[in-house]
Scaffold this motif. Sequence first.
Motif, short mmCIF file in Angstrom:
data_model
loop_
_atom_site.label_atom_id
_atom_site.label_comp_id
_atom_site.label_asym_id
_atom_site.label_seq_id
_atom_site.Cartn_x
_atom_site.Cartn_y
_atom_site.Cartn_z
N GLU A 183 0.82 -1.20 0.00
CA GLU A 183 0.00 0.00 0.00
C GLU A 183 0.86 1.25 0.00
O GLU A 183 0.56 2.23 -0.70
CB GLU A 183 -0.94 0.00 1.20
CG GLU A 183 -1.89 1.19 1.27
CD GLU A 183 -2.93 1.21 0.15
OE1 GLU A 183 -3.49 2.29 -0.11
OE2 GLU A 183 -3.19 0.14 -0.45
N ARG A 187 0.95 4.03 -3.07
CA ARG A 187 0.70 5.46 -2.90
C ARG A 187 1.85 6.30 -3.46
O ARG A 187 1.61 7.36 -4.06
CB ARG A 187 0.47 5.78 -1.42
CG ARG A 187 -0.80 5.15 -0.86
CD ARG A 187 -1.04 5.54 0.58
NE ARG A 187 -2.20 4.82 1.12
CZ ARG A 187 -2.74 5.05 2.30
NH1 ARG A 187 -2.23 6.00 3.09
NH2 ARG A 187 -3.80 4.37 2.71
N ARG A 190 1.36 6.34 -7.19
CA ARG A 190 0.25 7.22 -7.56
C ARG A 190 0.72 8.68 -7.58
O ARG A 190 0.41 9.44 -8.52
CB ARG A 190 -0.89 7.06 -6.56
CG ARG A 190 -1.71 5.78 -6.66
CD ARG A 190 -2.92 5.93 -7.57
NE ARG A 190 -3.91 6.85 -7.08
CZ ARG A 190 -4.91 6.56 -6.25
NH1 ARG A 190 -5.05 5.32 -5.79
NH2 ARG A 190 -5.79 7.49 -5.90
N LYS A 191 1.44 9.07 -6.55
CA LYS A 191 1.94 10.45 -6.48
C LYS A 191 2.99 10.72 -7.56
O LYS A 191 2.97 11.77 -8.20
CB LYS A 191 2.55 10.70 -5.10
CG LYS A 191 1.55 10.70 -3.95
CD LYS A 191 2.27 10.90 -2.61
CE LYS A 191 1.30 10.89 -1.44
NZ LYS A 191 2.01 11.03 -0.14
N PRO A 202 -5.52 11.76 -2.93
CA PRO A 202 -6.14 10.81 -3.86
C PRO A 202 -7.52 11.27 -4.27
O PRO A 202 -8.26 11.86 -3.48
CB PRO A 202 -6.21 9.52 -3.05
CG PRO A 202 -6.27 9.97 -1.62
CD PRO A 202 -5.41 11.20 -1.56
N TRP A 207 -7.46 6.25 -0.93
CA TRP A 207 -6.43 5.61 -1.74
C TRP A 207 -6.89 4.27 -2.29
O TRP A 207 -6.42 3.82 -3.33
CB TRP A 207 -5.16 5.39 -0.91
CG TRP A 207 -4.42 6.64 -0.58
CD1 TRP A 207 -4.42 7.30 0.61
CD2 TRP A 207 -3.56 7.39 -1.45
NE1 TRP A 207 -3.61 8.41 0.55
CE2 TRP A 207 -3.07 8.49 -0.71
CE3 TRP A 207 -3.15 7.24 -2.79
CZ2 TRP A 207 -2.20 9.43 -1.25
CZ3 TRP A 207 -2.28 8.17 -3.32
CH2 TRP A 207 -1.81 9.25 -2.57
#
Length: 546
Positions: A183, A187, A190-191, A202, A207
Amino acid sequence: MGGKGVFCSARLGRRCRLADIRLRYSRSNMNNFHTIRLVLGDQLNREHSWYKNIDDGVLYVIAEIHQEATYVTHHIQKLCSFFAAMADFAQSLKADGHTVQHYSLDETVQYESLGHMIRSLCEHYGVENFDYQAPDEFRLMEQMKNLDLGPQFQITCYDTEHFLLPQDEISQIINAGKHNRMESFYRKMRKRFNILMDADQPLGDRWNFDGENRKKLKPADLAAVPEPLLFSNDVGEILRRIEKHQIKSVGEATDNLPWPINHLQAMQLLHFFCQHCLPNFGRFQDAMTRHGENRWSLYHSRLSFALNSKLLHPMQVIETAIEYFDRTDSSVDLAQIEGFVRQILGWREYIRAVYWANMPGYAQLNELNAQRDLPEYYWTGKTKMACMQQAIDQSLNYAYAHHIQRLMVTGNFAMLAGVNPDQVDDWYLSVYIDAVEWVEMPNTRGMSQFSDGGLIATKPYAASGSYINKMSDYCSDCHYSVKERFTEQACPFNSLYWHFMQRHGDTFSRNPRTAMAYRTWEKMDSDVKRDILARAEYCLLNIESL
């Protein structure tokens, strides 16, 4: 695909000589090359920088190698898919003006190994340079690193330009020998790539929507499941070639291969998924059903072969899916797109990073000391357990099963039974079209079998028959009763679950994620516990007849 060297058979002798290859080029052309570039079967990336410019001095080599066809006993559709995709890729490069040699098994049978072929071709063409793209599998990377062509050849390794996390950054993000939380990794990705983000937060202020993506398919839902998009690629000649060279395989063969073998077909499958499956992908991604004759892939994308052979780039897949999500008339909600993005941007990249951070030692991990042989019905599907029969039959028929069938049915059973992870690895690597070691091994040895001691999973994904019953309709017509624990008709998963938890109590009783199971066990009547364990012992002693 890759592996151990295979020698030319005595029957063929040494009739296959370099003279056969010389026929492909006249002597006037033969010495015009200064570089040979090797393209492996899982490196079919048309957008690679190698192909931006035409250089008549570069010879691209794409070859069906015996070592790659035999290092495990591959599913026949897997062999055909890679060979067909390689042939199509060679033709597309030629159409673009590149000089390409595509060698079949007929022409590579003379070579003891990939290295032997490379040395022979470099010497034959008198080139100065040999280039290759970094293999995704450790065994092939070591083979290329140890390649000895002599001082007259310059060897250069290039990046495959496929993965989103560069190889040289893996050690900065993944700690070898330790658990790295997926996880957190997800993240960061994603960033980093600004995917489903609203500034630094998010989209939707969450998230992860995994908790909403665990619905079972009810009878009324089945009619809405789309039939999968299948192709009809003629692989009759490939099948005959495989048979001629006595390449062993498993699974159901078909002259008309249903899998994508080029970028165009892969894009068609991607758009089909986004239009017809993505709106319900997350919602039913864990569901299983025996009513799958024409809907066996449910809402899953089946893009993993195209991704792992690099016919598709992961960011191309993500961006295409997000385009469908962003449409004003979109039927794709945030939970569905997030669940799909997490599989590509999160899990796929994470698994690769864990693999490279921990190899080669990862391949020997067996934390639970599992030593039992894999039951024969993994190769035949002949078992009275309906869930196992369904998952294995589908795997043998289509070279495909979705992640819950792999994790919570076939993988779960192997772990509960204490099957040696080496044999589990070999099975998964054999039967699935998308199985290459970098993605198969961490999913199998780590996530599925807990053989890595928790480098990937924070708990063993062990479950009784109740989980399978919750997520499928398999149990309703099974030979065994999912509601019984220790009778002759009791579902084997039920007693094996408790047997597994008891024999590994020292490891898992202190784990916060499994501690409740031990509290439940302690509350059971002693006679019930005795009968459950006795039933499990019977199942283990008679595992081949379950």
